[in-house]
Design an enzyme around this catalytic site. Structure first.
Site, PDB file in Angstrom:
ATOM      1  N   TYR A   1       1.923  18.302  12.829  1.00 55.58           N
ATOM      2  CA  TYR A   1       2.894  17.389  13.447  1.00 55.58           C
ATOM      3  C   TYR A   1       3.930  16.898  12.429  1.00 55.58           C
ATOM      4  O   TYR A   1       5.019  16.472  12.808  1.00 55.58           O
ATOM      5  CB  TYR A   1       2.183  16.154  14.026  1.00 55.58           C
ATOM      6  CG  TYR A   1       1.660  16.322  15.429  1.00 55.58           C
ATOM      7  CD1 TYR A   1       0.854  17.396  15.772  1.00 55.58           C
ATOM      8  CD2 TYR A   1       1.972  15.396  16.421  1.00 55.58           C
ATOM      9  CE1 TYR A   1       0.360  17.536  17.055  1.00 55.58           C
ATOM     10  CE2 TYR A   1       1.482  15.532  17.707  1.00 55.58           C
ATOM     11  CZ  TYR A   1       0.682  16.596  18.022  1.00 55.58           C
ATOM     12  OH  TYR A   1       0.198  16.727  19.296  1.00 55.58           O
TER      13      TYR A   1
ATOM     14  N   LYS B   1     -10.593  25.354  12.058  1.00 54.85           N
ATOM     15  CA  LYS B   1     -10.415  26.797  12.276  1.00 54.85           C
ATOM     16  C   LYS B   1     -10.506  27.454  10.899  1.00 54.85           C
ATOM     17  O   LYS B   1      -9.569  28.087  10.412  1.00 54.85           O
ATOM     18  CB  LYS B   1      -9.053  27.035  12.961  1.00 54.85           C
ATOM     19  CG  LYS B   1      -8.806  28.464  13.406  1.00 54.85           C
ATOM     20  CD  LYS B   1      -9.645  28.894  14.600  1.00 54.85           C
ATOM     21  CE  LYS B   1      -9.437  30.371  14.901  1.00 54.85           C
ATOM     22  NZ  LYS B   1     -10.389  30.901  15.909  1.00 54.85           N
TER      23      LYS B   1
ATOM     24  N   ASP C   1     -12.098  26.799  18.703  1.00 55.13           N
ATOM     25  CA  ASP C   1     -12.169  27.554  19.961  1.00 55.13           C
ATOM     26  C   ASP C   1     -13.551  27.404  20.595  1.00 55.13           C
ATOM     27  O   ASP C   1     -13.690  27.197  21.806  1.00 55.13           O
ATOM     28  CB  ASP C   1     -11.795  29.033  19.760  1.00 55.13           C
ATOM     29  CG  ASP C   1     -12.494  29.691  18.580  1.00 55.13           C
ATOM     30  OD1 ASP C   1     -13.164  28.987  17.794  1.00 55.13           O
ATOM     31  OD2 ASP C   1     -12.375  30.926  18.438  1.00 55.13           O
TER      32      ASP C   1
ATOM     33  N   ASP D   1      -5.388  16.580  19.588  1.00 55.20           N
ATOM     34  CA  ASP D   1      -4.509  16.389  20.741  1.00 55.20           C
ATOM     35  C   ASP D   1      -5.014  17.232  21.913  1.00 55.20           C
ATOM     36  O   ASP D   1      -5.170  16.750  23.038  1.00 55.20           O
ATOM     37  CB  ASP D   1      -3.080  16.806  20.359  1.00 55.20           C
ATOM     38  CG  ASP D   1      -2.115  16.659  21.521  1.00 55.20           C
ATOM     39  OD1 ASP D   1      -2.164  15.602  22.183  1.00 55.20           O
ATOM     40  OD2 ASP D   1      -1.336  17.594  21.785  1.00 55.20           O
TER      41      ASP D   1
ATOM     42  N   ASP E   1      -7.319  15.976  25.548  1.00 54.22           N
ATOM     43  CA  ASP E   1      -6.904  16.186  26.945  1.00 54.22           C
ATOM     44  C   ASP E   1      -8.002  16.929  27.699  1.00 54.22           C
ATOM     45  O   ASP E   1      -8.312  16.611  28.846  1.00 54.22           O
ATOM     46  CB  ASP E   1      -5.610  17.017  27.028  1.00 54.22           C
ATOM     47  CG  ASP E   1      -4.365  16.143  27.114  1.00 54.22           C
ATOM     48  OD1 ASP E   1      -4.357  15.067  26.481  1.00 54.22           O
ATOM     49  OD2 ASP E   1      -3.408  16.538  27.811  1.00 54.22           O
TER      50      ASP E   1
HETATM   51  C1  IPM Z   1      -0.773  12.142  22.601  1.00 55.50           C
HETATM   52  C2  IPM Z   1       0.536  12.722  23.046  1.00 55.50           C
HETATM   53  C3  IPM Z   1       1.476  12.771  21.836  1.00 55.50           C
HETATM   54  C4  IPM Z   1       0.840  13.639  20.785  1.00 55.50           C
HETATM   55  C5  IPM Z   1       2.911  13.219  22.143  1.00 55.50           C
HETATM   56  C6  IPM Z   1       3.533  12.453  23.279  1.00 55.50           C
HETATM   57  C7  IPM Z   1       3.765  13.156  20.919  1.00 55.50           C
HETATM   58  O1  IPM Z   1       0.359  13.977  23.611  1.00 55.50           O
HETATM   59  O2  IPM Z   1      -0.777  10.990  22.116  1.00 55.50           O
HETATM   60  O3  IPM Z   1      -1.797  12.809  22.741  1.00 55.50           O
HETATM   61  O4  IPM Z   1       0.937  14.860  20.839  1.00 55.50           O
HETATM   62  O5  IPM Z   1       0.217  13.074  19.879  1.00 55.50           O
HETATM   63 MN    MN Z   2      -1.727  14.547  23.834  1.00 57.15          MN
END
Ligand code: IPM
Ligand code: MN
Length: 366
Positions: free
Chosen positions: A142, A192, A224, A248, A252
């Site tokens: 990032y 990884k 993975d 990240d 999710d």
């Molecule tokens: C998160 C979001 C952020 C990230 C984005 C919006 C920059 O997806 O906080 O998970 O990737 O960190």
């Molecule tokens: Mn995110």
């Protein structure tokens, strides 16, 4: 009455709706312990770009640094998708994380028994799952340099660098080991390392550090495989420690264990002011409709009480109130199955139910 100043960054899309609900709950929860929460609100993300020509101003960054904690909604939306990368709403978030030095991002994956049916996984797979994802937040791909898009020999080539130093890995790994001490004593470090140099350094550093934590069981897993194991057998995990981008993606994925990304809170902590935000995005498709699930924002306010205000009782009270509201069958659209024992609520009404449960005299823990 002690006074605490919270910088509020409602942001874009559903951000303002969920933040406003979370703020009233934060104030009520802290008030019960004689802590007065004073809020100062700032534009952040796309709305700041529209007003100031930049997604976050120096003034806002300073105000955040000088507050006791920052509560954020969400940023971004299609309106700002074509901007230069430094003007995009997401750039504000990265700048804020960097400014506050919040190198550790805590994302607890808690399964509410009332929502067992809301996940796409079977209840018997989910039962007993309780994971804390510890994501490195201010390094890795990032932030790595170089980063550019260039024409090379008639082609277009884009570069993003993944960079980690030993000290960056060590400081976040310590947070993961410390967190495991207060939980079930296990850390799974995810990388990884069969491909990446950064991951090999990651694995070596975490392994070396583990000698400082003899009571914590450390395992390593390739990212993975981890993505697969999270849906195959999520119960095997206690603390998952990983880098910025892997964290990240995995968070999710893990959010779906709870039934909805609308349930997942996060705390970003470091040496300075802490930052609290729901893991979900700005959901432009339902913005302004009073439909969004405010529970992730409310649970983020609970984390704010715990990590930045040292009010773990207030945090627990908020979390219990969320439990009770779900157990009573109240649902936002993302977790509503349509069954007879569920009541579909708007963002505001869901907030009111949490507040009601929080304000019952017996919910104030001593
Ligand atoms: C998160 C979001 C952020 C990230 C984005 C919006 C920059 O997806 O906080 O998970 O990737 O960190
Ligand atoms: Mn995110």
């Amino acid at each position: 009455m002690t006074k605490k100043t919270i910088a509020l960054l409602p942001g874009d899309g559903i951000g303002p709706e969920v933040t406003s609900v979370a703020t009233s709950i934060l104030k009520a929860a802290c008030g019960a312990y004689d802590v007065e929460v004073e809020t100062e609100e700032f534009l952040f993300g796309g709305c700041s770009y529209d007003e100031h020509g930049e997604p976050v101003t120096e003034e806002t960054l300073d105000a955040c640094l000088n507050s006791d904690a920052v509560l954020l909604g969400a940023v971004g939306g299609p309106k700002w998708d074509d901007l230069l990368s430094e003007h995009r709403p997401e750039a504000a978030l990265l700048k804020l994380r960097k400014t506050l030095g919040t190198y550790t991002n805590l994302r607890p994956i808690k399964i509410y028994s009332a929502l067992m049916g809301a996940s796409s996984l079977k209840p018997e797979i989910l039962e007993g799952t309780d994971i804390l994802i510890v994501r490195e937040l201010t390094g890795g791909i990032y932030f790595g340099k170089p980063r550019h898009t260039k024409e090379v020999d008639g082609d277009v080539v884009a570069t993003d660098a993944m960079v980690y130093s030993k000290s960056e890995i060590e400081r976040v790994a310590r947070k993961a080991f410390e967190a495991a001490k207060k939980r079930n004593g296990r850390v799974c470090s995810v990388d990884k390392s069969n491909i990446l140099d950064t991951s090999r350094l990651w694995r070596k550093t975490v392994s070396e550090l583990s000698s400082d934590y003899p009571d914590i069981e450390l395992t390593h897993m390739l990212v993975d495989n981890c993505a697969m194991q999270l849906v195959r057998n999520p119960k095997q995990f206690d603390v998952i420690l990983t880098g910025n981008m892997f964290g990240d993606i995995l968070s999710d994925e893990a959010s779906m264990l709870t039934g909805s990304i609308g349930m997942l809170p996060s705390a970003s902590i470091g040496d300075k002011t802490g930052l609290y935000e729901p893991v979900h995005g700005s959901a432009p498709d339902i913005a302004g409709q009073n439909k969004a699930n405010p529970l992730a924002a409310i649970a983020s306010a609970a984390m704010l009480c715990r990590y930045s205000l040292d009010l773990s009782n207030a945090a627990k009270n908020i979390e219990t109130a969320i439990d009770e509201v779900l157990a009573a069958g109240y649902r936002s659209g993302d977790i509503y199955s349509g069954s007879d024992d569920e009541t579909l609520l708007s963002t505001e009404l869901m907030g009111e139910q949490v507040l009601k449960s929080l304000l019952k005299p017996e919910s104030v823990a001593e």
